[in-house]
Design an enzyme around this catalytic site. Structure first.
Site, PDB file in Angstrom:
ATOM      1  N   ASN A   7      26.367 -53.573 -45.580  1.00  0.00           N
ATOM      2  CA  ASN A   7      25.152 -52.960 -45.059  1.00  0.00           C
ATOM      3  C   ASN A   7      24.480 -54.016 -44.185  1.00  0.00           C
ATOM      4  OD1 ASN A   7      22.664 -51.870 -44.606  1.00  0.00           O
ATOM      5  ND2 ASN A   7      22.236 -51.351 -46.746  1.00  0.00           N
ATOM      6  N   ARG A  80      27.845 -49.140 -43.792  1.00  0.00           N
ATOM      7  CA  ARG A  80      26.708 -48.263 -43.555  1.00  0.00           C
ATOM      8  C   ARG A  80      26.435 -48.241 -42.054  1.00  0.00           C
ATOM      9  NH1 ARG A  80      20.365 -49.255 -44.634  1.00  0.00           N
ATOM     10  NH2 ARG A  80      19.718 -47.169 -44.042  1.00  0.00           N
ATOM     11  N   HIS A 169      18.459 -41.909 -44.734  1.00  0.00           N
ATOM     12  CA  HIS A 169      18.579 -42.169 -46.185  1.00  0.00           C
ATOM     13  C   HIS A 169      19.584 -41.224 -46.833  1.00  0.00           C
ATOM     14  CE1 HIS A 169      14.201 -43.879 -46.285  1.00  0.00           C
ATOM     15  NE2 HIS A 169      15.075 -44.887 -46.263  1.00  0.00           N
ATOM     16  N   ASN A 200      10.553 -49.166 -49.049  1.00  0.00           N
ATOM     17  CA  ASN A 200       9.790 -49.615 -47.884  1.00  0.00           C
ATOM     18  C   ASN A 200       9.843 -48.558 -46.799  1.00  0.00           C
ATOM     19  OD1 ASN A 200       8.417 -52.080 -48.128  1.00  0.00           O
ATOM     20  ND2 ASN A 200      10.402 -53.087 -48.425  1.00  0.00           N
ATOM     21  N   ASP A 272       3.099 -53.916 -49.883  1.00  0.00           N
ATOM     22  CA  ASP A 272       3.700 -53.883 -51.215  1.00  0.00           C
ATOM     23  C   ASP A 272       2.852 -53.017 -52.150  1.00  0.00           C
ATOM     24  OD1 ASP A 272       4.485 -54.556 -53.908  1.00  0.00           O
ATOM     25  OD2 ASP A 272       5.565 -56.244 -53.022  1.00  0.00           O
ATOM     26  N   ARG A 274       2.856 -52.621 -55.283  1.00  0.00           N
ATOM     27  CA  ARG A 274       2.337 -53.277 -56.495  1.00  0.00           C
ATOM     28  C   ARG A 274       0.978 -53.907 -56.220  1.00  0.00           C
ATOM     29  NH1 ARG A 274       8.045 -56.026 -57.380  1.00  0.00           N
ATOM     30  NH2 ARG A 274       7.773 -55.946 -55.156  1.00  0.00           N
ATOM     31  N   GLY A 322       9.280 -45.026 -56.153  1.00  0.00           N
ATOM     32  CA  GLY A 322       9.593 -43.844 -56.962  1.00  0.00           C
ATOM     33  C   GLY A 322      10.109 -44.204 -58.342  1.00  0.00           C
ATOM     34  N   ASN A 324       9.499 -47.122 -59.933  1.00  0.00           N
ATOM     35  CA  ASN A 324       8.652 -48.045 -60.704  1.00  0.00           C
ATOM     36  C   ASN A 324       7.184 -47.691 -60.806  1.00  0.00           C
ATOM     37  OD1 ASN A 324      10.689 -50.135 -61.321  1.00  0.00           O
ATOM     38  ND2 ASN A 324      10.812 -50.257 -59.094  1.00  0.00           N
TER      39      ASN A 324
HETATM   40  P1  ADP Z   1      13.722 -50.912 -49.502  1.00  0.00           P
HETATM   41  O1  ADP Z   1      13.411 -49.625 -48.795  1.00  0.00           O
HETATM   42  O2  ADP Z   1      13.410 -52.116 -48.684  1.00  0.00           O
HETATM   43  O3  ADP Z   1      15.044 -50.933 -50.200  1.00  0.00           O
HETATM   44  P2  ADP Z   1      12.633 -50.759 -52.195  1.00  0.00           P
HETATM   45  O4  ADP Z   1      13.328 -49.475 -52.544  1.00  0.00           O
HETATM   46  O5  ADP Z   1      13.048 -51.983 -52.886  1.00  0.00           O
HETATM   47  O6  ADP Z   1      12.592 -50.985 -50.632  1.00  0.00           O
HETATM   48  O7  ADP Z   1      11.067 -50.518 -52.479  1.00  0.00           O
HETATM   49  C1  ADP Z   1      10.119 -51.469 -52.199  1.00  0.00           C
HETATM   50  C2  ADP Z   1       8.760 -50.938 -52.615  1.00  0.00           C
HETATM   51  O8  ADP Z   1       8.781 -50.669 -54.026  1.00  0.00           O
HETATM   52  C3  ADP Z   1       7.647 -51.923 -52.384  1.00  0.00           C
HETATM   53  O9  ADP Z   1       6.534 -51.272 -51.782  1.00  0.00           O
HETATM   54  C4  ADP Z   1       7.266 -52.368 -53.792  1.00  0.00           C
HETATM   55  O10 ADP Z   1       5.933 -52.696 -53.875  1.00  0.00           O
HETATM   56  C5  ADP Z   1       7.552 -51.110 -54.587  1.00  0.00           C
HETATM   57  N1  ADP Z   1       7.630 -51.410 -56.023  1.00  0.00           N
HETATM   58  C6  ADP Z   1       8.550 -52.119 -56.703  1.00  0.00           C
HETATM   59  N2  ADP Z   1       8.207 -52.206 -58.014  1.00  0.00           N
HETATM   60  C7  ADP Z   1       7.019 -51.561 -58.162  1.00  0.00           C
HETATM   61  C8  ADP Z   1       6.144 -51.298 -59.265  1.00  0.00           C
HETATM   62  N3  ADP Z   1       6.418 -51.732 -60.474  1.00  0.00           N
HETATM   63  N4  ADP Z   1       5.014 -50.581 -59.021  1.00  0.00           N
HETATM   64  C9  ADP Z   1       4.724 -50.139 -57.795  1.00  0.00           C
HETATM   65  N5  ADP Z   1       5.510 -50.344 -56.727  1.00  0.00           N
HETATM   66  C10 ADP Z   1       6.638 -51.040 -56.902  1.00  0.00           C
END
Ligand code: ADP
Length: 603
Positions: A7, A80, A169, A200, A272, A274, A322, A324
């Site tokens: 990827n 990919r 996606h 993201n 982010d 979180r 989604g 977390n």
């Molecule tokens: P990508 O699209 O880059 O693969 P990810 O699927 O890893 O991204 O998602 C990243 C997002 O997930 C970020 O905004 C991060 O803050 C959010 N995230 C990860 N863990 C948590 C959590 N425990 N609570 C809220 N958001 C979370």
């Protein structure tokens, strides 16, 4: 089979050797911050190693050398590729022609496809003996119907610039929808699922009977949901205003919408989730707004996609947010009980998914629509797809023949309806037998009345059935003034009603008017010979007067009482200039066979 999945993005490369049957990672690495002095390599769970400045090409070579040195054998490589344009409807083994075609569609994804192509070229040089497969982000959405794919602009301009909705996606939406169906112990081909990929980048997809029929991303991955740094939906007038203001250049607006908007733009602090959740709970108004806009927009899409499918059986949350964020899931799902989706607050709060336990249910036990959290695994999805293509599982026997029947508009009735329309005690009179055993065109004919016009002398088919069903073509639909959904025969739930007039009386059906989906009838023995199963969807290529014509999205229906035959409607037969007796060739697609044509007219 061990599959090397690559990827390659513009600023990072992820690679893994995956056992496709169980998803085990035999080796993995990533290179991050390509193009900067801080470029680093991470192998497995080891500490990062600094690489100094690397451009994309040197980073790719580093990745390939590291894989060679690891000495873990693999059978094929899955790449990919972000954009497949309208050329690539499915994954494909890469050869020189395919590379040329990917180059041609690269204008649609100038940031992504060139990096994908660079990795493909280098990998083909380094591992020249391994078959390599391109797996496109867009391919899963190749099934979007025209009404979902088209922007409401001049068709001429749209065609010239290949402007349409492609969706992204795909490997994630497909993977989590499949996982959800397995978890629910249902056949995905019987389900309506909404998958919400919230990372993201974020997008939502309506997966009806296993096929994407709507998705929130469009020509580029900018449309739709609020994302980490992307705005998602925005009035195009905003862009015109900003450009006309002369305060921003095209690059400035591009930067604004792709890299400075979304959660980052709204919060003014971070992309982010979180940190945004934390700040919002401490009273930060901008972060509160970011969460509100993010969840409001997603809820809006879920409602819209439920309406598009006429209902929903499962809503799936995936991606970093989604999987977390209990808070985001709560805000989205608490207001969905009117759709039959009832969130269980406790399981939502405690839910934890991982690669080992990838699915968790967060709806109440009696919730009609299920709410699920599914750990996505895009690399495994790519590995599975690559394995399928390399093993030739998408191919069927090309030497077999299928007769084609052109089915004119017709009506199926219950016995009760027959008596209402033709008189008490009336029974359908066979006029002539149809090719499907036991079925017949009857002497009886009816008038179909639509809001705009009527259709007279429409043949009733026998024997009677448990439900009434009126099958018309697109042309008939517009003539009548009714929006008939394309459906499998027998699936009339939530279809529009229509009025029928017979010699004895009239009958208004509450539902039952459909545009029959093209399909092939076959016996279990035929299905075995072709290598397909009931409800498979295949593509059929016909040589029509020297022109290759592809019938996509052909449903396979298997029953021991069926006779082998493909059914298309009169519009399709006309478009294909199909004449009785013509012979067509099918090849190259999921479905390869020889077609022999025969016309069946019910009128
Ligand atoms: P990508 O699209 O880059 O693969 P990810 O699927 O890893 O991204 O998602 C990243 C997002 O997930 C970020 O905004 C991060 O803050 C959010 N995230 C990860 N863990 C948590 C959590 N425990 N609570 C809220 N958001 C979370």
């Amino acid at each position: 089979m061990n599959i090397l999945v690559i990827n390659c993005g513009s600023s990072s490369i992820k690679a893994a050797i995956i056992e496709s049957a169980n998803g085990d990672r035999l080796f993995k690495l990533k290179v991050e911050r390509i193009g900067s002095e801080q470029c680093q390599l991470v192998i497995g769970n080891e500490l990062p190693r600094s690489l100094g400045h690397q451009d994309i090409f040197s980073a790719i070579r580093t990745v390939l050398q590291t894989i060679e040195a690891a000495d873990v054998s693999f059978d094929a490589v899955g790449h990919r590729v972000v954009h497949g344009g309208s050329q690539f409807r499915r994954s494909i083994i890469i050869d020189d022609d395919v590379i040329k075609q990917i180059e041609e569609v690269s204008a649609l994804a100038p940031l992504h496809n060139p990096a994908n192509l660079a990795a493909i070229r280098e990998t083909m040089n380094t591992f020249s003996k391994s078959p390599q497969v391109a797996v496109f982000d867009t391919a899963f959405h190749a099934t979007l119907p025209k009404r979902a794919r088209s922007y409401a602009i001049s068709q001429e301009i749209a065609q010239k610039h290949e402007i349409q909705r492609y969706g992204f996606h795909g490997p994630s939406h497909k993977w989590v929808a499949t996982q959800a169906a397995d978890f629910l112990k249902e056949d995905i081909r019987d389900l309506r699922i909404i998958t919400c990929h919230l990372g993201n980048g974020a997008s939502v997809c309506a997966v009806e009977n296993g096929r994407s029929i709507e998705t929130s991303m469009g020509m580029t991955p900018l449309e739709g949901l609020v994302m980490g740094t992307r705005s998602g939906d925005i009035d195009p007038g905003v862009i015109l205003k900003l450009l006309r203001s002369k305060e921003m250049s095209i690059e400035d607006v591009d930067n604004l919408l792709n890299r400075e908007s979304g959660l980052l733009g709204l919060s003014g602090k971070t992309n982010d989730m979180r940190d945004i959740e934390e700040a919002a709970s401490q009273g930060d108004e901008s972060c509160r707004l970011a969460i509100q806009v993010f969840t409001h927009r997603l809820r809006k899409y879920i409602g819209a996609f439920t309406a598009t499918m006429g209902g929903v059986d499962a809503i799936v949350f995936t991606g970093g947010i989604g999987e977390n964020s209990a808070l985001v899931r709560h805000r989205v799902a608490q207001r969905l009980s009117f759709l039959g989706a009832r969130l269980d607050e406790d399981t939502n709060r405690d839910c934890n998914v991982s690669r080992d336990a990838p699915v968790a249910e967060i709806s109440e036990p009696h919730s009609r629509a299920k709410l699920l959290v599914v750990a996505t695994d895009e690399s495994r999805s790519i590995a599975t797809e690559t394995q399928k293509i390399v093993a030739g599982q998408d191919q069927v026997d090309g030497s077999l023949t299928i007769p084609v029947a052109v089915s004119a508009r017709h009506i199926h009735l219950t016995q009760e309806a027959v008596e209402t329309l033709f008189g008490e005690g009336h029974e359908l009179t066979p006029y002539r037998p149809l090719s499907q055993p036991g079925q017949f065109a009857s002497e009886e004919k009816l008038t179909i009345v639509g809001p705009k016009r009527s259709l007279e002398n429409v043949r009733v088919l026998g024997p009677t059935r448990p439900k009434c069903q009126v099958e018309v073509s697109r042309t008939d639909e517009f003539w009548l003034g009714i929006d008939a959904p394309v459906r499998n025969s027998g699936d009339v739930a939530n279809s529009p009603g229509v009025t029928l007039i017979g010699p004895h009386g009239r009958l208004t059906l509450q539902e039952g008017l459909i545009c029959a989906r093209r399909h092939i009838h076959m016996t279990p023995t035929d299905a075995k010979r072709f290598g397909v199963k009931d409800k498979d969807v295949v593509e059929v290529k016909i040589d029509s007067d020297g022109r290759d014509l592809i019938f996509a999205d052909v449903l396979v229906r298997v029953k021991s009482t069926y006779a082998l035959e493909m059914h298309i409607d009169t519009d399709e037969a006309n478009a294909a200039e199909i004449k009785p007796g013509q012979i067509g060739t099918l090849a190259e697609t999921d479905f390869s066979a020889q077609l022999r044509l025969r016309s069946v007219n019910y009128q």
